[in-house]
Structure formats: structure tokens, C-alpha cells
Design a protein around this motif. Structure first.
Motif, PDB file in Angstrom:
ATOM      1  N   THR A  56       0.883  -1.169   0.000  1.00 10.91           N
ATOM      2  CA  THR A  56       0.000   0.000   0.000  1.00 10.91           C
ATOM      3  C   THR A  56       0.918   1.217   0.000  1.00 10.91           C
ATOM      4  O   THR A  56       2.045   1.147   0.473  1.00 10.91           O
ATOM      5  N   TRP A  57       0.417   2.294  -0.555  1.00 15.03           N
ATOM      6  CA  TRP A  57       1.270   3.469  -0.769  1.00 15.03           C
ATOM      7  C   TRP A  57       0.543   4.723  -0.312  1.00 15.03           C
ATOM      8  O   TRP A  57      -0.679   4.801  -0.394  1.00 15.03           O
ATOM      9  N   ASP A  58       1.319   5.701   0.149  1.00 16.34           N
ATOM     10  CA  ASP A  58       0.748   6.989   0.548  1.00 16.34           C
ATOM     11  C   ASP A  58       1.215   8.054  -0.438  1.00 16.34           C
ATOM     12  O   ASP A  58       2.390   8.074  -0.815  1.00 16.34           O
ATOM     13  N   TYR A  59       0.309   8.918  -0.821  1.00 18.25           N
ATOM     14  CA  TYR A  59       0.670  10.001  -1.738  1.00 18.25           C
ATOM     15  C   TYR A  59       1.017  11.238  -0.932  1.00 18.25           C
ATOM     16  O   TYR A  59       0.223  11.685  -0.103  1.00 18.25           O
ATOM     17  N   GLY A  60       2.224  11.766  -1.171  1.00 19.24           N
ATOM     18  CA  GLY A  60       2.719  12.925  -0.432  1.00 19.24           C
ATOM     19  C   GLY A  60       2.165  14.227  -0.992  1.00 19.24           C
ATOM     20  O   GLY A  60       1.291  14.222  -1.862  1.00 19.24           O
ATOM     21  N   PRO A  61       2.709  15.358  -0.508  1.00 22.35           N
ATOM     22  CA  PRO A  61       2.173  16.673  -0.908  1.00 22.35           C
ATOM     23  C   PRO A  61       2.104  16.869  -2.425  1.00 22.35           C
ATOM     24  O   PRO A  61       1.114  17.405  -2.925  1.00 22.35           O
ATOM     25  N   LEU A  62       3.125  16.448  -3.172  1.00 17.07           N
ATOM     26  CA  LEU A  62       3.050  16.616  -4.629  1.00 17.07           C
ATOM     27  C   LEU A  62       2.231  15.508  -5.261  1.00 17.07           C
ATOM     28  O   LEU A  62       1.525  15.712  -6.250  1.00 17.07           O
ATOM     29  N   GLY A  63       2.306  14.314  -4.682  1.00 17.46           N
ATOM     30  CA  GLY A  63       1.571  13.168  -5.219  1.00 17.46           C
ATOM     31  C   GLY A  63       0.071  13.373  -5.184  1.00 17.46           C
ATOM     32  O   GLY A  63      -0.645  13.044  -6.130  1.00 17.46           O
ATOM     33  N   VAL A  64      -0.410  13.955  -4.078  1.00 15.07           N
ATOM     34  CA  VAL A  64      -1.862  14.136  -3.966  1.00 15.07           C
ATOM     35  C   VAL A  64      -2.336  15.158  -4.992  1.00 15.07           C
ATOM     36  O   VAL A  64      -3.417  15.021  -5.585  1.00 15.07           O
ATOM     37  N   GLU A  65      -1.512  16.179  -5.266  1.00 18.58           N
ATOM     38  CA  GLU A  65      -1.891  17.160  -6.301  1.00 18.58           C
ATOM     39  C   GLU A  65      -1.926  16.489  -7.669  1.00 18.58           C
ATOM     40  O   GLU A  65      -2.869  16.678  -8.451  1.00 18.58           O
ATOM     41  N   LEU A  66      -0.889  15.705  -7.961  1.00 14.92           N
ATOM     42  CA  LEU A  66      -0.809  15.021  -9.257  1.00 14.92           C
ATOM     43  C   LEU A  66      -1.997  14.064  -9.434  1.00 14.92           C
ATOM     44  O   LEU A  66      -2.655  14.042 -10.477  1.00 14.92           O
TER      45      LEU A  66
END
Ligand code: ATP
Length: 484
Positions: free
Chosen positions: A33-43
Motif C-alpha cells: 500500500t502506498w501513501d501520496y505525499g504533498p506533490l503526489g496528492v496534487e498530481l
């Protein structure tokens, strides 16, 4: 650059720059499982928004839905998931490693043999330790089971949905009646799905918790379109639309191809299924599937729920069960493909530059405001002011934590299409009695060209570049070049 090389570099960039982190990392990770960081969540939000806009908002024939993840357990009996959403799990008695049968040597043949109940693994070596000690395959259901309410008993079983599609089928009538839709029309949904994959991997390509973007497009099977049954024509249209969406948002057409399901590969309920494959670092793999599921799902739900799920054809004065065309894409897999395709290593004046050439609509940050000299309070203040102004329309970031060359490289590496630099000329020098020119430098990510633009025109310029999609060369032609 070799493919595994790119995969490794991208995984490390994703973590370093805050796109994707392994989930629960301080506890050693939570298993695929993976977490999306500050830039990932925007992307990720941008990928979903672009898809929703193209597939729902800009079309007249598709509407949206957001159904619950927990559904009535009978849904999964009707859909066939309780019975058939099964992988054959093989365990090595020597090294205890587990595999899906199709991952073993000669896997395709073994899979066929398993389907017909004749799989014999006695002479197959374990892919991990090489010993011929593979146990007989076990049927392993990929759905996560849980219990609703305080008692863990059979009657309280619920499943985490393994696909978003069923939430659409069970709402067919609600949506059709509340929106007064006539066939053909579609219902789209984006949301989390869960699969207890035996062998997840390849970063976010296959995980146990992921997001899907699915459409069920309902067609009257008695209609004809383009000289053939309407469902067949719509199937081809959706294949073309999906392919066009992926290439429009940046995938190189040479890295995308179609794969037609033939023979045993074709699910029993499907009239035709076509996958869109992407050239991932580990090889060509499924990005999404587009299936003609016929009337299978609506008929199954009608049978299990006792409700009639038909549509009344006024012209022919008959009730029909619509056929369904299902474009089904993974958000995470799409995001991975966009990341891979955008990744470039270039040489600029003898130095390496890493750049993510994202389509501007997908780029997490649209504009970075960078001060040339952070010792000058007027420059810093003007920078903050600009960020504040621009971010109301386009996500804008202010950064003054390094020298300008370094700041540009940082933005290149996360795919920011435009940087705005505030310098001494912008604000002038009161001590020397020099007035500022009120202009800033805009630098474009891919060409690295720079133009000098009055601050008052920034909204207009970025409106053309980011909203209207006017090419950089056209916009830049109207302004003097600044030195690079
Ligand atoms: P695969 O053969 O790769 O397991 P599938 O054929 O089972 O995929 P579908 O059931 O057709 O996949 O799901 C539709 C889409 O959902 C896939 O094309 C993929 O983009 C995405 N998807 C499916 N399973 C996963 C997963 N475990 N992790 C991430 N995305 C997934």
C-alpha cells in the motif's frame, strides 16, 4: 537509460520529492500500500480531475456517481466475485514463498490446466529456490472480508469492493430515473478499490488498495450505429476516446498499444475486451481495459435482487436490458505511466538536469515564484505578493531556500511548467534612486526560454498558457527574451 534504471530512479525521486511514500513506513511498511505525499496528492487529483472533465463534464451522455465502498453482500454473489474472483495460489513447501500459478515457469499452460482441473505441479521448480516442492494450488479469493456491526458472524460479512463498477450497476435505475436519461448513456465513478493481491509489486502498478476510474456505458442492443450493432460501434468509440485521453495528457503514442482478448482470455460474459497496454519498465502491461460486458451484470442483479433492471424503448414499445461498454482504468497505474513518460534526463551546459515533462494540467504545481536575491526585502515581499495573487487561479509556490540555478532544477524535477523570477530590476533600488520596471521573468520548463513580462500582465499570460492552452512559442513571441 535502461528500463529498470528508470524505474529505480523514479521510485527514489517519488519518495525524495514527496510524490509517493511506502505506507506505514516507520513500521516497516504495510505490504503493497502506498501513501501520496504533498506533490503526489496534487498530481493524483489532477489526473482524476482531467479524466472526470473529459469523460463526464464535457460530454452530454455521461453522468457521475459516488457510491459507498461497503455494499450489500449479495452484490458480490450476483456479480460473481464470491464464486469467481479467485487466483490459484501456490506455495513452495521448501522456501514457503507464494506465487500465482501464472507466474510459474510455463505459467500460461499451467493456468489453462488449472482451469480444467488438471494442473500437475510435481515437475515444476519453484521460481525462488528451484526445488520441485510446490504444493497443489489453492483457490484464493482476492476480496477483503470484514464484518458489519459488533458480531463477527456469517450473516454480518461484508466485502471491501474490488471494483467500483458494481456500485454503478446497482444504481442504474436510480440514475436513469432521476436524470431522465435515454439510451445510450453512461455513469462514471472514481473511487477506491481493494484486492488482496497474492503478488503485488512494481511500485504503485499493483497494490492492495488503489483507485479506479470506471464508466458503465449503457446501450440499446437493438439499435444500430454505423451499419452494425450499436454496442459494437460504441465499444470502438470508447477504445478510441480512452486512447486519445492518455496521449493527449502526455503518453507517447509509441508507448501505448491495444491488446485484444482472445480465446480463454475473454471472460465468459464478455463479447469483446480490449486492453490498453503501456510500455512499463517491466514490459508491456495493462493500463486499462475496455470491455463489452453485454447484459450480464444488469441481468444478474435483476435475478438476485428481484428488481427489474430494464429500460423502456418507446419506439419499439418494448423493455430492453441494456448492453454495457465498460472502460475501466486504474488511477495509480495511469499516474505511474504519466510519471514514467514525463521523466527525462538531459544535459544542459555540461550539467545533468532531471525534468518531469508533465502536461501542464497534470503538473502538481503550475507556477513557482522565485526571488533572485533573498537579502532584499522588497524582492521577497514582491515574491510573496505574486504567489498570493497567482495561486488563487493556479497552484503557485514560493521558494527562496537556495540559489536560483538550484531552485530552477528543483522545479524541473517536479514538473512545474513555469517559474517567475523577481529580481533587482523588478523592484528597483531606492538607495540609488532607481525605480523598478515592474517586470518579472517567466521561464518555461521544457525550452528553458525566458521572457520579460509586466507584472500587470501575468494573469493574462498564464490564462493563455494554462487555461487556453496557447503554445509557449506563440505567447513568448509577444515579449522580449530575457537572458538565461
Ligand atoms: P491485472 O490483470 O493487471 O490484475 P485486471 O485485468 O484484474 O488487472 P481489471 O479488473 O480490469 O484489472 O481492473 C481495471 C483496472 O484497474 C486495471 O486496468 C488497472 O489499471 C487497475 N487495477 C486493477 N488491479 C489493480 C491493482 N492491484 N493495483 C493497481 N491498479 C489496479
Amino acid at each position: 537509460m535502461s528500463a529498470p534504471d528508470v524505474a529505480e530512479k523514479l521510485t527514489s525521486l517519488a519518495k525524495r520529492r514527496g510524490f509517493v511514500f511506502p505506507s506505514s513506513e516507520i513500521y516497516g511498511g504495510a505490504g503493497a500500500t502506498w501513501d501520496y505525499g504533498p506533490l503526489g496528492v496534487e498530481l493524483k487529483n489532477n489526473v482524476k480531475r482531467s479524466w472526470w472533465r473529459a469523460m463526464v463534464q464535457l460530454r452530454e451522455d455521461v453522468v457521475g456517481l459516488d457510491a459507498a465502498i461497503l455494499m450489500h453482500p449479495r452484490v458480490w454473489e450476483a456479480s460473481g466475485h464470491v464464486e469467481n474472483f479467485i487466483d490459484p495460489l501456490v506455495e513452495c513447501r521448501n522456501c514457503r514463498k507464494r506465487f500465482r500459478i501464472d507466474e510459474l515457469p510455463d505459467g500460461a499452460r499451467l493456468m489453462d490446466a488449472w482451469r480444467s482441473g488438471t494442473a500437475d505441479l510435481t515437475s515444476t521448480p519453484c521460481p525462488n529456490c528451484g526445488e520441485k516442492k510446490l504444493a497443489d494450488p489453492r483457490r484464493f479469493n482476492l476480496m477483503f472480508k470484514t464484518f458489519v456491526g459488533p458480531v463477527e458472524e456469517t450473516a454480518a460479512v461484508a466485502w471491501l469492493r474490488p471494483e467500483t463498477a458494481q456500485g454503478i450497476f446497482v444504481n442504474f435505475e436510480n440514475v436513469q430515473q432521476s436524470t431522465r436519461r435515454r439510451l445510450p448513456f453512461g455513469i462514471a465513478q472514481i473511487g477506491k478499490s481493494f484486492r488482496n493481491e497474492i503478488t503485488p509489486g512494481n511500485f504503485i502498478f499493483r497494490s492492495r488498495e488503489f483507485e479506479q476510474m470506471e464508466i458503465e456505458f449503457f446501450v440499446n442492443p437493438h439499435d444500430r450505429l454505423e451499419g452494425r450493432p450499436a454496442d459494437e460501434a460504441w465499444h470502438d468509440r470508447w477504445i478510441a476516446d480512452c486512447q486519445a485521453w492518455f496521449t493527449r495528457y502526455g503518453l507517447d503514442p509509441a508507448n501505448v498499444k491495444l491488446h485484444e482478448h482472445l480465446g480463454d482470455e475473454l471472460a465468459h460474459y464478455s463479447k469483446r475486451t480490449v486492453d490498453l497496454l503501456y510500455r512499463f519498465p517491466m514490459g508491456w502491461n495493462e493500463l486499462m481495459g475496455i470491455a463489452n460486458r453485454t447484459d450480464f451484470d444488469l441481468k444478474q442483479h435483476a435475478k438476485f435482487s428481484g428488481k427489474s433492471l430494464t429500460w423502456f424503448d418507446e419506439e419499439r414499445k418494448e423493455h430492453v436490458v441494456p448492453f454495457v461498454i465498460e472502460p475501466s482504468a486504474g488511477v495509480d497505474r495511469a499516474l505511474l505511466a504519466f510519471l514514467l513518460d514525463a521523466y527525462r534526463e538531459e544535459e544542459v551546459r555540461g550539467e545533468k538536469r532531471v525534468v518531469l515533462r508533465f502536461h501542464p494540467e497534470l503538473a502538481p504545481i503550475k507556477i513557482a515564484v522565485l526571488p533572485l536575491l533573498k537579502k532584499r526585502p522588497e524582492i521577497v515581499a514582491a515574491g510573496h505578493d505574486l504567489r498570493h495573487r497567482l495561486t488563487r487561479r493556479w497552484l503557485t509556490l514560493y521558494d527562496d531556500t537556495a540559489a536560483i540555478g538550484r531552485l530552477y532544477r528543483r522545479q524541473d524535477e517536479v514538473g512545474t511548467p513555469y517559474c517567475v523570477t523577481v529580481d533587482v530590476k523588478t523592484v528597483g533600488d531606492p538607495e540609488k534612486g532607481e525605480a523598478g520596471d515592474g517586470k518579472v521573468t517567466i521561464r518555461e520548463r521544457d525550452t528553458m526560454q525566458q521572457i520579460r513580462v509586466p507584472i500587470a500582465e501575468l494573469e493574462h499570460v498564464f490564462g493563455r498558457l494554462l487555461d487556453a492552452g496557447t503554445p509557449w512559442s506563440e505567447v513568448a513571441a509577444g515579449y522580449p527574451r530575457a537572458e538565461g
